[in-house]
Design an enzyme around this catalytic site. Structure first.
Site, PDB file in Angstrom:
ATOM      1  N   HIS A 149       3.523  -2.884   4.162  1.00 54.29           N
ATOM      2  CA  HIS A 149       1.957  -2.541   4.246  1.00 54.29           C
ATOM      3  C   HIS A 149       1.076  -4.041   3.822  1.00 54.29           C
ATOM      4  O   HIS A 149       0.457  -5.081   4.559  1.00 54.29           O
ATOM      5  CB  HIS A 149       1.161  -1.937   3.642  1.00 54.29           C
ATOM      6  CG  HIS A 149       1.763  -0.447   3.484  1.00 54.29           C
ATOM      7  ND1 HIS A 149       1.462   0.120   3.388  1.00 54.29           N
ATOM      8  CD2 HIS A 149       2.966  -0.438   4.742  1.00 54.29           C
ATOM      9  CE1 HIS A 149       2.411   1.503   3.534  1.00 54.29           C
ATOM     10  NE2 HIS A 149       3.042   0.850   4.574  1.00 54.29           N
ATOM     11  N   TYR A 154       0.428 -10.851   8.845  1.00 53.03           N
ATOM     12  CA  TYR A 154       0.107 -10.804  10.189  1.00 53.03           C
ATOM     13  C   TYR A 154      -0.786  -9.901  11.073  1.00 53.03           C
ATOM     14  O   TYR A 154      -1.491 -11.358  12.137  1.00 53.03           O
ATOM     15  CB  TYR A 154       0.907  -9.596   9.929  1.00 53.03           C
ATOM     16  CG  TYR A 154       2.050  -9.849  12.115  1.00 53.03           C
ATOM     17  CD1 TYR A 154       2.592 -10.842  13.062  1.00 53.03           C
ATOM     18  CD2 TYR A 154       1.804  -8.230  12.772  1.00 53.03           C
ATOM     19  CE1 TYR A 154       2.717 -10.765  13.953  1.00 53.03           C
ATOM     20  CE2 TYR A 154       2.163  -7.695  13.957  1.00 53.03           C
ATOM     21  CZ  TYR A 154       2.626  -9.221  14.596  1.00 53.03           C
ATOM     22  OH  TYR A 154       2.879  -8.340  16.090  1.00 53.03           O
ATOM     23  N   GLU A 191      -4.712   6.753  -3.644  1.00 55.45           N
ATOM     24  CA  GLU A 191      -3.650   6.526  -2.205  1.00 55.45           C
ATOM     25  C   GLU A 191      -4.244   7.176  -0.823  1.00 55.45           C
ATOM     26  O   GLU A 191      -3.835   7.714   0.356  1.00 55.45           O
ATOM     27  CB  GLU A 191      -2.418   6.630  -2.321  1.00 55.45           C
ATOM     28  CG  GLU A 191      -1.871   5.432  -2.748  1.00 55.45           C
ATOM     29  CD  GLU A 191      -0.546   4.842  -2.712  1.00 55.45           C
ATOM     30  OE1 GLU A 191       0.578   6.101  -3.062  1.00 55.45           O
ATOM     31  OE2 GLU A 191       0.752   4.155  -2.006  1.00 55.45           O
ATOM     32  N   GLU A 244       1.962   6.739   3.748  1.00 54.19           N
ATOM     33  CA  GLU A 244       0.991   7.201   2.385  1.00 54.19           C
ATOM     34  C   GLU A 244       0.518   8.096   2.722  1.00 54.19           C
ATOM     35  O   GLU A 244       0.859   8.672   0.835  1.00 54.19           O
ATOM     36  CB  GLU A 244      -0.710   6.092   2.906  1.00 54.19           C
ATOM     37  CG  GLU A 244      -0.605   5.138   2.982  1.00 54.19           C
ATOM     38  CD  GLU A 244       0.012   4.047   1.508  1.00 54.19           C
ATOM     39  OE1 GLU A 244       0.178   4.438   0.861  1.00 54.19           O
ATOM     40  OE2 GLU A 244      -0.135   3.159   1.420  1.00 54.19           O
TER      41      GLU A 244
HETATM   42 MN    MN Z   1       0.725   3.639  -1.192  1.00 52.07          MN
HETATM   43 FE    FE Z   2       0.813   1.030   1.465  1.00 51.74          FE
END
Ligand code: MN
Ligand code: FE
Length: 360
Positions: free
Chosen positions: A125, A131, A195, A229
């Site tokens: 991530h 990127y 999260e 997630e």
């Molecule tokens: Mn995570």
């Molecule tokens: Fe993550």
């Protein structure tokens, strides 16, 4: 010398029935079989089935859209930048929490195997935002400082950092009811709040672009992150529930009320962030509809860790659950990057479909 749970090796052969997630003399961190916590293994396999890397996603159209001053309104650019600003640093905050804090106290080997997988996914991530910044030509000084320059982002990060201050202390131990409560309190901060709540307004906003097939590369990156997630959150919730079941003394009315209050504060911070990202309605989205969605998912998070729901909100975006369940091979992107070097992109039109991927 104090007992260091990271290297605990039991003196005699251990029985599965004697193993506990925390403070277990029966747990050998190097002996993964026989396994006690099958859910940890299941989440690990789901993570592997979702494997992806950011370079698989074609960013060419996004680059054209981003660089065309007429293709996006100021409000649309703000929404994208704010979400880049939050996610770019939040991902490494999560990775650091896993490696520096959780791993030390969670000695069970199948849980640790999942934590290693999750840490890798957080690295992917983090790589995604490198990127994206790189391909779109965003100013990294701007994006990577937004956690301190944008108050609504800073407040979310500070809330999570403050919530985890006690267990970051190197002398913290999980021995005793009060310390286990502190640990679970912080797990709720990491998994359920960071999260499970703080990422979700961003997911709705970025996936709304994807649904309109605009900035679809960035949207697909967020879609892949969302799927990861949702497994992180499921693992974290199973971890919290198992620790609570193994240590029923922690689950007092007072403790449950504290956790619920923290989640309610997080909902308000996420709403403030949403209003800041989206000061005026765009793409059929507005901050109040997203607020409704945040309350809806907060109720799901509360119920998942056996707390009572508080909002009874309805889901204004039922398509979000479809996106979470979407398998990688059903994803609609047609092309992927085969080579990415110093801003030069080469593409092929081969689909990365993997027909052997098991269903969730
Ligand atoms: Mn995570
Ligand atoms: Fe993550």
């Amino acid at each position: 010398m104090s007992h260091d749970p990271s290297f605990a090796i039991p003196s005699s052969a251990s029985k599965n029935s004697e193993k506990r997630i925390l403070n277990s003399q029966a747990t050998d961190p190097n002996k993964i079989l026989p396994m006690k916590y099958k859910w940890a293994r299941e989440h690990y396999k789901k993570g592997v089935a979702n494997n992806w890397i950011p370079e698989e996603v074609n960013m060419q159209k996004d680059v054209e859209t981003w660089k065309n001053p007429k293709a996006l309104s100021d409000d649309e650019r703000r929404l994208i930048l704010w979400n880049m600003g939050f996610f770019s640093t939040a991902e490494s905050l999560t990775a650091n929490n896993i490696v520096l804090i959780l791993y030390r106290h969670i000695t069970n080997p199948e849980c640790r195997q999942y934590l290693l997988r999750q840490a890798y996914e957080e690295a992917v991530h983090t790589d995604t935002f490198i990127y994206s910044c790189d391909t779109l030509g965003l100013n990294p000084d701007e994006v990577y400082n937004m956690y301190s320059t944008i108050p609504s982002i800073r407040e979310k990060d500070e809330f999570v950092v403050n919530m985890t201050k006690s267990i970051i202390d190197p002398n913290f131990s999980t021995e005793g009811t009060e310390n286990i409560q502190r640990f679970v309190h912080d797990l709720v901060g990491f998994y359920v709040i960071m999260e499970g709540i703080f990422f979700y307004a961003g997911f709705v906003m970025m996936l709304s672009f994807l649904r309109q097939n605009r900035m679809a590369g960035v949207g697909e990156q967020f879609q892949f992150i969302l799927r990861d997630e949702s497994v992180h959150l499921a693992f974290g919730s199973d971890l919290i529930n198992t620790i609570a079941q193994e240590n029923p003394a922690i689950w007092t009315q007072e403790f449950k009320a504290t956790l619920t209050e923290n989640i309610k504060k997080a909902v308000e911070l996420e709403y403030a962030y949403t209003k800041d990202c989206l000061p005026r309605g765009i793409m059929g989205l507005n901050a109040d509809a997203i607020y409704e969605y945040i309350k809806y998912i907060a109720d799901r998070r509360l119920e998942r860790i056996r707390l009572e729901k508080v909002y009874n909100a309805t889901n204004p975006f039922p398509w979000m659950s479809e996106v979470i369940d979407l398998r990688k091979e059903k994803n609609f992107f047609e092309t992927r990057v085969t080579e990415y070097k110093s801003g030069v992109l080469n593409w092929d039109d081969e689909s990365p479909a993997n027909p052997t991927t098991p269903t969730q």
